[in-house]
Design a protein around this motif. Structure first.
Motif, PDB file in Angstrom:
ATOM      1  N   PHE A 150     -12.301 -33.817  10.836  1.00  0.00           N
ATOM      2  CA  PHE A 150     -11.170 -34.034  11.732  1.00  0.00           C
ATOM      3  C   PHE A 150     -10.569 -35.432  11.573  1.00  0.00           C
ATOM      4  CE2 PHE A 150     -13.604 -30.681  13.871  1.00  0.00           C
ATOM      5  CZ  PHE A 150     -12.597 -29.747  14.103  1.00  0.00           C
ATOM      6  N   GLY A 151     -11.085 -36.207  10.632  1.00  0.00           N
ATOM      7  CA  GLY A 151     -10.569 -37.556  10.420  1.00  0.00           C
ATOM      8  C   GLY A 151     -11.505 -38.653  10.880  1.00  0.00           C
ATOM      9  N   ARG A 228      -7.521 -31.155   8.924  1.00  0.00           N
ATOM     10  CA  ARG A 228      -7.367 -31.075  10.379  1.00  0.00           C
ATOM     11  C   ARG A 228      -6.759 -29.740  10.810  1.00  0.00           C
ATOM     12  NH1 ARG A 228      -6.571 -36.740   9.787  1.00  0.00           N
ATOM     13  NH2 ARG A 228      -4.334 -36.478   9.382  1.00  0.00           N
ATOM     14  N   ASN A 232      -8.812 -27.504  13.298  1.00  0.00           N
ATOM     15  CA  ASN A 232      -8.247 -27.155  14.602  1.00  0.00           C
ATOM     16  C   ASN A 232      -8.232 -25.647  14.815  1.00  0.00           C
ATOM     17  OD1 ASN A 232      -7.797 -29.832  15.251  1.00  0.00           O
ATOM     18  ND2 ASN A 232      -5.655 -29.824  14.605  1.00  0.00           N
TER      19      ASN A 232
END
Length: 495
Positions: A150-151, A228, A232
């Motif tokens: 997700f970073g 992402r 998500n």
């Protein structure tokens, strides 16, 4: 020779077994701690040491993954070895002489980064050991556990697992009769894509000296933004917050089911606005160009000279895409309009691209043409681009056609594996290769891999832009020079 050979590793002694052919086998050796609990979604940690000799006579657990449906089109074509358990970051070693100093080959399995293991019977390394190589196969984290990001935190955990396994080889393989100064990493499909990523990763530098990529090159990565998008959507399917911590609380079977549903959604609507980079190849979990661990797209870094000290052998099968079109029956549903649209989407010239492929294949169906174009777009041209970018690279093509599905399966994806391992007698591969596959093809291919791992010379000249030389493996193997030059030239827009 004792029937229970014991080798001392950095973490403790391991006890293997001796086969009837005299080859020593050590299976299920942990190279890292179980990636569960506090180790979940963390870089691989060293395994705990042990005092008494550890039994290494059976394969260990494998990474969690979906089962192949027994009534599905790939049931007989996707050999699997799925063993439950947490300690799945393990590896297997085959060797003929504990006191030797033989070349080492480390195999990274394929499976779209969501399936596979190093314990599939067809990857048995007995014939490699018989012929003077210490052969290692490995497991690594798959799917979300290996490539969800997700970073925040550390990305590319599956690749870091592979690096941890190679580090274990460097530190321990001499006890198994291997030379840590002569290590070749080789892989197929996602394993080949992994190999090309490893070639450009600073943390992998020096851990291997040669690399072989079978049906995968340096183009299969995704951006952080795409990672992402995937993460998500996975979180939404699970009904949890889009964080690794939240997903770690989900039961593994439910996570695997959600990954499968995610892949089906991508396949049903492969739109870039929905899925970013994965709309191209339909694989939701891939190496992520995060800017640090994987500083840039592998093909671009290779073109810039990264990894130049590593000798490379790369190649593809002549009809890769038929594996995905024939068993499902999709090949018969393709229309001319679909072929034309695909050709444009893949970057061929709008009018003459598909026309050239059609003219070169009199009598081909639209499905046959789509298979040929997709094979070249995703496998053949990327392999040639890497060879052009990495001086001294050797190129091969595997062209023997499978008799499966009424001789329609062709020289499809993954068909070369039993030939590379010289395991034509493995019954798991029978649906692929039939009852009488040509041993001479296995002899030639297996020897070329060993020769390359030993000296860097597989037996034919390197590929250059001036002399586009490749070895074609078939019933009668032969060297080719700029084969299908007219079709290759059409792909000038394919980076």
């Amino acid at each position: 020779m004792t029937s229970e050979p014991i080798v001392t590793t950095k973490y403790g002694d391991v006890r293997g077994r001796v086969s009837g052919s005299g080859v020593l086998t050590f299976q299920g050796i942990p190279y890292a701690a179980a990636p569960v609990g506090p180790n979940r979604f963390q870089p691989p940690q060293p395994p705990e040491s042990w005092s008494a000799p550890r039994d290494a006579t059976e394969y260990g657990p494998t990474a969690p993954q979906a089962e192949v449906p027994e009534d599905g089109p790939f049931a007989d074509l996707s050999p699997r070895s799925v063993v439950s358990g947490d300690d799945y970051l393990n590896l297997n070693v085959w060797t003929a002489d504990l006191g030797g100093r033989s070349p080492v080959m480390v195999f990274v399995h394929g499976g779209s980064f969501t399936s596979g293991s190093g314990s599939i019977s067809g990857y048995d390394g007995t014939r490699f050991a018989r012929d003077g190589v210490v052969l290692v196969t490995i497991n690594y984290r798959l799917g979300a556990d290996g490539f969800l990001w997700f970073g925040d935190g550390i990305p590319n955990l599956g690749l870091l697992d592979q690096i941890a396994a190679l580090t274990w080889v460097r530190d321990n393989i001499s006890g198994f009769g291997g030379d840590p100064g002569n290590v070749t990493v080789f892989g197929e499909s996602a394993g080949a894509m992994s190999v090309c990523s490893l070639l450009t990763m600073p943390t992998a530098e020096g851990l291997f000296h040669r690399a072989i990529a079978e049906s995968g090159a340096g183009h299969s990565t995704i951006s952080p933004a795409t990672a992402r998008l995937v993460g998500n959507r996975l979180a939404a399917l699970l009904g949890v917050e889009p964080t690794r911590e939240a997903i770690a609380e989900v039961a593994v079977p439910r996570l695997i089911a959600a990954q499968t549903q995610l892949a089906q959604e991508i396949t049903a609507k492969p739109k870039t606005r929905l899925w970013g980079d994965v709309a191209r190849n339909l694989m939701p979990f891939e190496p992520i160009v995060d800017g640090e661990l994987l500083p840039g797209p592998p093909i671009e870094r290779i073109a810039a000279g990264v990894g130049a000290q590593v000798e490379v052998l790369i190649g593809t099968n002549s009809e890769e895409a038929r594996l995905f079109l024939i068993p499902t029956g999709a090949v018969d549903k393709i229309t001319g309009l679909v072929v034309q649209a695909a050709a444009v989407r893949y970057g061929l010239p709008p009018l003459r691209g598909a026309a050239r492929y059609r003219a070169n294949r009199p009598g081909a169906t639209p499905g046959d043409l789509l298979s040929a174009i997709a094979t070249d777009w995703y496998y053949w041209i990327p392999a040639l681009r890497l060879a052009e970018a990495h001086p001294g690279t050797h190129v091969y093509e595997f062209a023997w056609r499978s008799p499966a599905f009424g001789d329609k399966l062709g020289a499809c994806h993954a068909l070369e594996l039993p030939f590379v391992f010289d395991n034509l007698d493995d019954r798991a591969f029978s649906p692929f290769i039939g009852e009488n596959p040509p041993q001479q093809v296995a002899d030639a291919m297996h020897k070329a891999w060993i020769d390359f791992a030993t000296s860097g010379d597989p037996g034919w000249p390197a590929y250059t832009a001036e002399h586009r030389v490749a070895m074609r493996f078939d019933t009668a193997s032969a060297i080719t020079v700029d084969d299908r030059a007219d079709e290759r030239a059409l792909w000038s827009r394919r980076r």
